[in-house]
Scaffold this motif. Structure first.
Motif, short mmCIF file in Angstrom:
data_model
loop_
_atom_site.label_atom_id
_atom_site.label_comp_id
_atom_site.label_asym_id
_atom_site.label_seq_id
_atom_site.Cartn_x
_atom_site.Cartn_y
_atom_site.Cartn_z
N ALA A 49 -9.88 -40.15 9.72
CA ALA A 49 -10.55 -39.81 11.16
C ALA A 49 -11.60 -41.01 11.32
O ALA A 49 -12.35 -41.38 12.48
CB ALA A 49 -11.69 -38.26 10.36
N ARG A 50 -12.29 -41.53 10.48
CA ARG A 50 -12.66 -42.40 11.52
C ARG A 50 -12.16 -43.20 11.60
O ARG A 50 -11.95 -44.15 12.85
CB ARG A 50 -13.18 -43.48 10.07
CG ARG A 50 -13.92 -44.19 9.62
CD ARG A 50 -15.04 -45.52 8.95
NE ARG A 50 -13.66 -46.11 7.93
CZ ARG A 50 -13.54 -47.41 8.69
NH1 ARG A 50 -14.45 -47.80 9.46
NH2 ARG A 50 -12.79 -48.30 7.61
N GLY A 83 -10.70 -42.66 14.98
CA GLY A 83 -11.85 -42.51 16.26
C GLY A 83 -12.22 -44.18 16.58
O GLY A 83 -13.03 -44.23 17.36
N GLY A 84 -12.09 -44.96 15.86
CA GLY A 84 -11.68 -46.32 16.36
C GLY A 84 -12.68 -46.90 15.70
O GLY A 84 -13.43 -47.93 16.47
N THR A 85 -13.44 -46.24 14.94
CA THR A 85 -14.23 -47.11 14.07
C THR A 85 -14.14 -47.68 13.60
O THR A 85 -13.47 -48.05 12.32
CB THR A 85 -15.84 -45.96 14.24
OG1 THR A 85 -15.00 -45.21 12.81
CG2 THR A 85 -16.09 -45.76 15.41
N ASN A 87 -10.74 -36.31 -0.05
CA ASN A 87 -11.31 -36.51 0.27
C ASN A 87 -11.90 -37.43 1.13
O ASN A 87 -12.15 -37.76 2.53
CB ASN A 87 -12.88 -35.76 -0.02
CG ASN A 87 -12.94 -34.17 -0.77
OD1 ASN A 87 -12.69 -33.27 0.34
ND2 ASN A 87 -13.57 -34.06 -1.86
N GLY A 88 -11.50 -38.48 0.07
CA GLY A 88 -11.60 -40.07 0.53
C GLY A 88 -10.62 -40.13 2.04
O GLY A 88 -10.29 -41.41 3.07
N ILE A 89 -8.69 -39.68 2.17
CA ILE A 89 -8.21 -39.76 2.80
C ILE A 89 -8.90 -39.09 4.11
O ILE A 89 -8.43 -39.86 4.81
CB ILE A 89 -6.97 -39.25 2.49
CG1 ILE A 89 -6.05 -40.41 1.12
CG2 ILE A 89 -6.06 -39.64 3.21
CD1 ILE A 89 -4.69 -40.11 0.94
N ARG A 90 -8.57 -38.02 4.07
CA ARG A 90 -9.67 -37.68 5.50
C ARG A 90 -10.37 -38.12 5.91
O ARG A 90 -10.24 -38.10 7.13
CB ARG A 90 -10.32 -35.20 4.78
CG ARG A 90 -8.78 -34.70 4.64
CD ARG A 90 -9.92 -33.66 4.13
NE ARG A 90 -8.56 -32.72 2.93
CZ ARG A 90 -8.69 -32.50 1.98
NH1 ARG A 90 -9.70 -32.77 1.28
NH2 ARG A 90 -7.78 -32.14 1.12
#
Length: 298
Positions: free
Chosen positions: A292-293, A296-298, A285-288
């Protein structure tokens, strides 16, 4: 004389580490004591379990046969400990993750720090090596891989996809010939994996753009993107690494993009170990979330 579990535990450590000193460090036991315990076990079983080789301690045929039995004893004790202890609270003990250095450098620090903060009694070890890990030898409790293995008694779970693009330092792009198509790459130095050190076909990125060998090569993703960052040339980089290197810019995104996947690999014998099941779920869950974060460039 029947072998003691403590001797089997030391036998397993030597078999996995292939060294008395490394096994001693793993178990926090003096190497001389490790050697004596191995000798005692060999005497009890009336057969040699190791031979000294140029690279360390190698298992004999008898040692190979004992390895499977000892690992099952170890697993049974772990499951008994979990059942008696309840394992309903926080995770505890030591868990070792093997991972390629891209995920180990840019994803696992954030993910594992969060899990560790939520489980104060848990010790997490991240082993970042550009090679395939052996779960049968217990080099790690679980492995993050870039392709699903097809052999062995293993459980494989797809974690998530991730993307890669061509990239270069912003100042490099301003001071070198323009890159408007893949054909323009011939006028630039290319950074990538050393061809004969690619340990998984999924990492053969440069063949996707028709490059046989890089101008600057490394078996480490971190070395490659640092070469890109300082203006050494153009490379294929993970999108999730770019937020850590603000001076690096993706190029030709409309002409070139790669999608690869991360997989969680565990030994089949561990499927009933609740602490590893719970840790695996948190890790995936953490890797997913982190991919994604960062993508997304954040």
């Amino acid at each position: 004389m029947e072998p003691h579990w403590d001797d089997l535990r030391i036998f397993l450590a030597v078999a996995r580490e292939e060294s008395l000193s490394a096994a001693g460090r793993r178990l926090k036991v003096d190497p001389a004591t490790v050697g004596r315990r191995v000798g005692r076990l060999e005497a009890a079983l009336e057969t040699p379990l190791f031979v000294k080789s140029p690279t360390g301690y190698a298992l004999t045929d008898a040692g190979q046969r004992l390895m499977g039995h000892a690992a099952r004893v170890e697993q049974a004790l772990q499951m008994a400990s979990e059942e008696l202890g309840g394992e309903t609270g926080g995770l505890s003990g030591q868990i070792r993750i093997g991972a390629p250095d891209g995920s180990a450098n840019y994803l696992l620090p954030q993910v594992c720090s969060k899990i560790a903060n939520e489980n104060p009694d848990l010790e997490i070890q991240i082993v970042a090596l550009p090679r395939v890990f052996s779960l049968s030898k217990r080099e790690a409790d679980l492995v993050v891989a870039v392709s699903p293995p097809t052999a062995g008694r293993l459980m494989v779970q797809k974690i998530t996809d991730y993307k890669l693009h061509l990239a270069a330092a912003r100042w490099y792009l301003k001071s070198h010939p323009p890159i408007t198509s893949l054909d323009d790459l011939k006028d630039h130095k290319i950074i990538g994996y050393i061809p004969d050190m690619i340990f998984d076909k999924e990492l053969d990125y440069l063949s996707e753009i028709g490059v046989e060998k890089p101008s600057i090569g490394s078996n480490s993703v971190s070395v490659q993107i640092n070469c890109v960052r300082i203006g050494g040339g153009v490379g294929i980089v993970h999108d999730f690494s770019l937020p850590f290197h603000k001076g690096v810019k993706k190029i030709l995104t409309d002409q070139f993009s790669l999608t690869r996947g991360f997989y969680l690999v565990r030994h089949e014998d561990d499927k009933r170990l609740e602490r590893l099941n719970r840790f695996s779920e948190a890790l995936c869950n953490g890797i997913r979330e982190e991919v994604a974060r960062l993508e997304g460039g954040t």
